[in-house]
Design a protein around this motif. Sequence first.
Motif, short mmCIF file in Angstrom:
data_model
loop_
_atom_site.label_atom_id
_atom_site.label_comp_id
_atom_site.label_asym_id
_atom_site.label_seq_id
_atom_site.Cartn_x
_atom_site.Cartn_y
_atom_site.Cartn_z
N ALA A 89 0.79 -1.09 -0.10
CA ALA A 89 0.14 -0.03 -0.04
C ALA A 89 0.85 1.39 -0.11
CB ALA A 89 -0.64 0.01 1.28
N PRO A 90 0.50 2.26 -0.71
CA PRO A 90 1.36 3.60 -0.74
C PRO A 90 1.41 4.10 0.53
CG PRO A 90 -0.97 3.96 -1.50
CD PRO A 90 -0.74 2.35 -1.34
N THR A 138 1.38 7.21 1.29
CA THR A 138 0.54 8.45 1.51
C THR A 138 -0.72 8.34 1.18
OG1 THR A 138 1.47 9.49 -0.24
CG2 THR A 138 2.78 9.85 1.58
N ALA A 139 -1.58 9.00 1.53
CA ALA A 139 -2.90 9.14 0.83
C ALA A 139 -3.56 10.31 1.25
CB ALA A 139 -3.84 7.94 1.46
N ARG A 156 0.49 10.45 6.01
CA ARG A 156 1.50 9.71 5.94
C ARG A 156 1.47 8.46 6.88
NH1 ARG A 156 6.05 12.52 7.84
NH2 ARG A 156 4.90 14.01 8.99
N ARG A 188 -0.10 1.27 8.27
CA ARG A 188 -0.39 1.06 6.75
C ARG A 188 -1.53 0.07 6.63
NH1 ARG A 188 3.86 1.36 2.94
NH2 ARG A 188 5.28 1.45 4.60
N SER A 222 -5.03 0.76 4.79
CA SER A 222 -5.52 0.20 3.52
C SER A 222 -7.04 -0.14 3.67
CB SER A 222 -4.76 -1.42 3.26
OG SER A 222 -5.11 -2.18 4.36
N ARG A 237 -7.91 8.48 -1.69
CA ARG A 237 -7.31 8.66 -2.91
C ARG A 237 -5.85 8.83 -2.87
NH1 ARG A 237 -9.92 13.42 -2.04
NH2 ARG A 237 -8.72 15.24 -2.32
N PRO A 238 -4.92 8.47 -3.75
CA PRO A 238 -3.74 8.66 -3.77
C PRO A 238 -3.30 10.23 -3.66
CG PRO A 238 -4.29 7.43 -5.74
CD PRO A 238 -5.38 7.83 -5.06
N GLU A 248 0.66 16.86 -1.23
CA GLU A 248 1.81 16.91 -0.37
C GLU A 248 2.76 18.13 -0.17
OE1 GLU A 248 4.43 13.29 -1.45
OE2 GLU A 248 5.62 13.79 0.37
#
Lengths: 388, 272
Positions: free
Chosen positions: A4-5, A7-8, A201, A208, A212, A217-218, A224
């Motif tokens: 999973a990224p 950041t979001a 973050r 994380r 998830s 959204r990204p 950022e």
Amino acid sequence: MTAAPATAVLDRDGLDALVGVLRAQGRTVVGPTVRDGAVVLAEIASADALPFGWGTEVEAGRYRLVPRTDGAAFAHTTGPQSWKAFLHPERERLWSADRRADGRLSVAAERPQRPSYAFLGVRPCDLRAIAVQDRVLATGRHRDRGYQERRTGAFLIAAECTEPGATCFCVSMGGGPAAEAGYDLALTELVDETGHRFFVRVGSDAGREVLSGVPGRPAGPGTESAARAAVDAARERMGRAMPPVDLRTLMGDSLEADRWDDVAARCLTCGNCTMVCPTCFCTTTEEVTDLTGDHAERWQRWDSCFDLDFSYLHGGPVRASARSRYRQWLTHKLSTWYDQFGSSGCVGCGRCVTWCPVGIDITEEAAALHDELAARLRRQDEREEREP
Amino acid sequence: MSEVPLPYRVTRVRPETADTVSVALAPAGEESLAPFMPGQFAMVYAFGVGEIPVSVSGIGDHELEHTVRSVGAVSAALCALRPGGRIGLRGPFGTGWELGRAAGRDLLVVAGGIGLAPLRPLVTAALAAPHAYGRLNLLVGARTPDDLPYAGQVHAWSASHGPPYCQVTVDRPAPAWRGRVGVVTTLLNGAAFAPGNTTAFVCGPEVMIRVTARELVHRGLAPHRIRVSLERNMRCATGHCGHCQLGGVLLCRDGPVIGWDRAESLLSAREL
């Protein structure tokens, strides 16, 4: 499978979903909420309980809620409580003892069910304060087991500062408005033409995993950098600052300063500063018996070094004067804490300034002590020059 | 065990002075606390009353002794104990005298009143290993002859030709007193020790510790060779309650026995 990224971006519904995910994990979610004219920390059932649209105006000895038009949830400064209210609670039973008819004693340790907390909206100064209390209570030869259990299970969601208050001075204590370590997730709230949103973050695997499960959204580079810019701007807008000197040495060299008499003339020795301080950890114990006299309990509760009984030895208190008690508080916080626990005891949150009923300002006192010491050293130098 | 008191049974009670009692204790059950070193302390729990820190005044194979002066609710309850009574103990806590680090050196033990209590197991340990140390001097001061703890043993030591080479003085003599009168530092002239090769162990009221340590430094002892035992309010003994702070020292953790090199500045500031 991709990770999973890190950041979001969440909107207000996303923040509510985050609360829902944490509650579904069985956690007690605690966050800031408005009650009795202040932003207090309490269990929240949804993100709606957060202080959307409320800001704070603070000064030495003054705290007021003010409505905001932008609807921000984390634009308030630190309130009268800190997270120690949950991790190191005000009252806690340590053990129970029973005396049988033949006089025999049995003592049972306290082993209650510990809540699994999620703290939403932990300020970066308070993240550092939790790390300070970790060093005091959960490292070293003996551990406070209750603290350790509550702390280990706690999930921390930081809220970075974009609106520092007039009593904030974290930057001058080596901190700042950015969450740097010790969080599972860190939020930065943004309210601009793009809308009201929270840049997130990830700070841990647990963070994380929780993220998830939350619809977001990204985060684009614009969000950022806007978040960074907002926090960087806050760094420049601290209301107060400690004098830029080695406070540890300053306090050690100021034990006989005249300034202690000056502050003692104003200090009510009420202990408010120690109650609101997020790192003050001192406790006392009380022995409680039931009516039969055969069941006794040992309770621990917060104590304050401003209380006369705090230093009581047979014959009387060691620190009887207000001067000595204020000196104990300030020198411990800024100097002897290093000897005892390897860091400063002050994170610059400003609570002690805000909640002092007579507006004693720790940064002003430190500056006055510095001026007095500097003047004393100057006079000493002049004397030595005259009499080499 | 540091968290919860372990039940102990009172095996003997011996009055020392009008307000001071020695209580011998043995584990009430199978379990016992880890061994204590001379100078360490226990948190002693009087059921339903509370808990206070008390240094061990005697260390036996299966027994511990505490000497308690009745000055508050808990110490009064402990002084009222009778054989068979039950109390709780947590410990051992704190630093000891560290007698081992004085191997080969002269030992100078200086006690003021009930300050002799934490020093007593040190004297016993030194007497048990006579070849490990140089001369063992014991200087004892008390307010009056009636305030001298372990009076039988102390008088026997003074009457013998040592070791320990024991001298006693009192602040205020009674009519039958034939001994020395004056503060404990007046006994130093009569004690044989080589200042450069001596370790001193001092316990008593703070003013007595201060005066004695300064006099010993004046006579050539290195400050870190003067070990002093200090006292502060204490609630937890585990370094978490904050009460036993003395400047940067947490006495439960870094003390109660610390070197004079560290203690001097702490005992020189008023109301620290």
